[in-house]
Design a protein around this motif. Sequence first.
Motif, short mmCIF file in Angstrom:
data_model
loop_
_atom_site.label_atom_id
_atom_site.label_comp_id
_atom_site.label_asym_id
_atom_site.label_seq_id
_atom_site.Cartn_x
_atom_site.Cartn_y
_atom_site.Cartn_z
N GLN A 290 -4.04 10.66 11.58
CA GLN A 290 -4.56 11.32 10.43
C GLN A 290 -5.01 10.51 9.45
O GLN A 290 -5.62 11.07 8.50
CB GLN A 290 -3.36 12.41 10.15
N GLY A 291 -4.83 9.08 9.49
CA GLY A 291 -5.37 8.36 8.49
C GLY A 291 -4.48 8.19 7.10
O GLY A 291 -5.31 7.68 6.14
N ALA A 292 -3.51 8.91 6.97
CA ALA A 292 -2.62 8.86 5.81
C ALA A 292 -2.10 7.52 5.65
O ALA A 292 -0.75 7.22 5.81
CB ALA A 292 -1.77 10.22 5.59
N PHE A 293 -2.77 6.29 5.38
CA PHE A 293 -2.17 5.10 5.49
C PHE A 293 -0.98 4.75 4.73
O PHE A 293 0.07 4.13 4.80
CB PHE A 293 -3.34 4.09 5.24
N SER A 294 -1.20 5.15 3.23
CA SER A 294 -0.21 4.92 2.37
C SER A 294 1.16 5.52 2.83
O SER A 294 2.17 5.08 2.78
CB SER A 294 -0.66 5.31 0.94
N ILE B 60 0.86 -1.43 -0.09
CA ILE B 60 0.01 -0.09 -0.02
C ILE B 60 0.91 1.18 -0.12
O ILE B 60 0.40 2.28 -0.45
CB ILE B 60 -0.90 -0.03 1.15
N ALA B 61 2.09 1.24 0.44
CA ALA B 61 2.95 2.09 0.02
C ALA B 61 3.15 2.74 -1.29
O ALA B 61 3.48 3.91 -1.66
CB ALA B 61 4.40 2.00 0.71
N PHE B 62 2.85 2.22 -2.05
CA PHE B 62 3.08 2.23 -3.65
C PHE B 62 1.51 2.43 -4.25
O PHE B 62 1.36 2.40 -5.39
CB PHE B 62 3.67 1.09 -4.28
N GLN B 63 0.67 2.70 -3.13
CA GLN B 63 -0.75 2.68 -3.67
C GLN B 63 -1.27 4.10 -3.13
O GLN B 63 -0.73 4.42 -2.24
CB GLN B 63 -1.82 1.56 -3.45
N THR C 297 -6.47 -4.58 -3.01
CA THR C 297 -6.69 -5.15 -4.41
C THR C 297 -7.41 -3.82 -5.40
O THR C 297 -6.99 -3.80 -6.52
CB THR C 297 -7.40 -6.44 -4.61
N GLY C 298 -8.25 -3.12 -4.69
CA GLY C 298 -8.89 -1.95 -5.30
C GLY C 298 -8.48 -0.76 -5.64
O GLY C 298 -8.46 0.05 -6.39
N SER C 299 -7.33 -0.52 -4.69
CA SER C 299 -6.63 0.96 -4.70
C SER C 299 -5.66 1.19 -5.97
O SER C 299 -5.15 0.42 -6.48
CB SER C 299 -5.92 1.14 -3.46
N GLU C 300 -5.69 2.26 -6.08
CA GLU C 300 -5.05 2.96 -7.29
C GLU C 300 -3.43 2.67 -7.03
O GLU C 300 -3.01 3.12 -5.97
CB GLU C 300 -5.30 4.39 -7.79
N TRP C 301 -2.90 2.24 -7.99
CA TRP C 301 -1.19 2.16 -7.98
C TRP C 301 -0.59 3.71 -8.31
O TRP C 301 -0.90 4.19 -9.16
CB TRP C 301 -0.61 1.14 -8.80
N VAL C 302 0.21 4.09 -7.47
CA VAL C 302 0.88 5.31 -7.70
C VAL C 302 2.41 5.50 -7.70
O VAL C 302 2.95 6.34 -7.89
CB VAL C 302 0.38 6.58 -6.84
N GLY C 303 2.98 4.34 -7.58
CA GLY C 303 4.43 4.23 -7.92
C GLY C 303 5.12 4.86 -6.63
O GLY C 303 4.75 4.54 -5.52
#
Lengths: 291, 294
Positions: free
Chosen positions: B257-261, B31-34, B43-49
């Motif tokens: 703060q909920g910034a999981f990624s 999830i660090a890359f999403q 599985t549904g979250s967007e990939w952001v590199g």
Amino acid sequence: MKHRHTFPGRIFDYLNITVLSLFALAATIPFVHIVATSFASEREILTKDFVLFPTDFSLNAYQIIFANDRIVHSLLVTAFITAAGTLINIVATSIMAYPLSRKDLIGRKPLMMMILFTMLFGGGMIPTFLLIKVLGLMNSYWSLLLPGAISVFNLIILKNFFQQMPDGLEESAKIDGANDLVILFRLVLPLSLPALATFSLFYAVGHWNTFMPAVLYINDPDKWPIQVLLRNIVMLSQGWLDNPEAAAEQAVSPETVKMAVITVATLPILCVYPFLQKHFAKGVMLGSVKG
Amino acid sequence: MMMDRWLYLMLLPGVIFFLLFKYGPMWGIVIAFQDYSPFLGMTGSEWVGMKHFHRLFTDPTFFMLLKNTLLLSLLNIALVFPMPIIFALMLNEVRTAKFKRIIQTLIYIPHFMSWVIIVGIFYVIFEMQDGVFQEVMASIGLQKFTIMMDPDLLRPMYVLQSIWKDTGWGTIIYLAALAGVDPQLYEAARMDGASRMRQVWHITLPCIRSTIIILLILKIGDILELGFEHMFLLLNPLNRGVAEIFDTYVYTSGIVQGAFSYSTAVGLFKSFVGLVLVLAANKLSKKFGEEGII
């Protein structure tokens, strides 16, 4: 021992003993002061005519604590977590350590690698938090019991301990028709009691002191273990006065109550400590043997 | 294989434990890359590199975190790490067995208290308006002041508490190493007229060298890993500028703060540097002819 009688040798000894004694005092006096002051009366706190030990005793602070449902409840929660958690730890650690101690077990090497890798790298707080959430363990005592069920360090020590047992022991039991489960519980574990006692006590201290997992996974104040409540009472100065009038009536200063809570949260460990002490030097030594 | 079926059955719960609670979170690192959203899931979250890492390294907060973490670590290695060695050497020189045992019993005690209790004790002693400390300070003519809130005093407090909690406990392992030193070496040194300080320097210290090095490697591996609980408890809005470290920042930005990624990315950076440091320190120690840990 010629040097003992020389003059510089004596100076060295005196200095050494003095410094060590001072350090030992520094390690214990703060807590002794807290315990002693928690028994002081309001009057004596106000007049401040004592430094370490009060003379005018009062149990008012403890009356307030034990009349407070939340504090009593969180003590019970902590006692439960300590008992259940330690039992889970010991059973889980020993039934895994035993097969791993058998050198002829196929697949032992890759399994050990898999276990050791977790000592070097982990997922971190957020992925663990999300896992607990996905598993539905939030606000459940399981979130405090399961994620730490096996400590890798203890597992390896126990595995090494089992390995040192003579092979003939298991072979003769096998000839008598015992299976591995019977061998572990009837033979190996009873012979490992000193090691198991040490681990139980270390695990138990860990559970009694558990704080961070509860902050992360338990939102319901009714399920807080004592350490979380302790922080709220002592550092954030909140949560203990459900009933301010009662405190005023009893003439107890909030500071005394803080000290009494610290005392109540610490004493159980210090009661276990004498039993622990004769084992743990050995336990730490076992741990320093490389696996 | 069939003969060992009980053994494999016994392994099962443990293997499930490791896969679920140790390897499960490692899987969660993706999830660090999403742009992870709890509703869409992994599985549904967007990939952001590398977006979150890019943000981390360009954020001024990063340098504050790095500075705070490294400074405290260096203080730890310079001041906290040597204390058990010094005390073990001193205890080793004590000839009265009974006195030695009493001292040991007393100095181990703080190790069994939680950080909450230790920071709590410091709070009550130093912070209480009518407490001992403020009274003593007043009586020698110093103004009453608050310690636990003062940003300038955070680092000394941190070091002091760390020393207080674990110095005694840390001596155990060195005392064990010291017990293994061959007495004949001292005998020979005395024949040659070596003083006690010289004996400590030329015999005792070299004999426990490998123990010191192994523990130092472990410490270096933890350079970005200061122990979350302790700093979490010391952290408050007033001292945030010096007290916020990687661990506490992961908590505030992620859980609060909920910034999981983003906070997973911060945590991953920290674990990765830690892993590299352990491996490097281990290699270095092998180069110097010591055993190392791996």
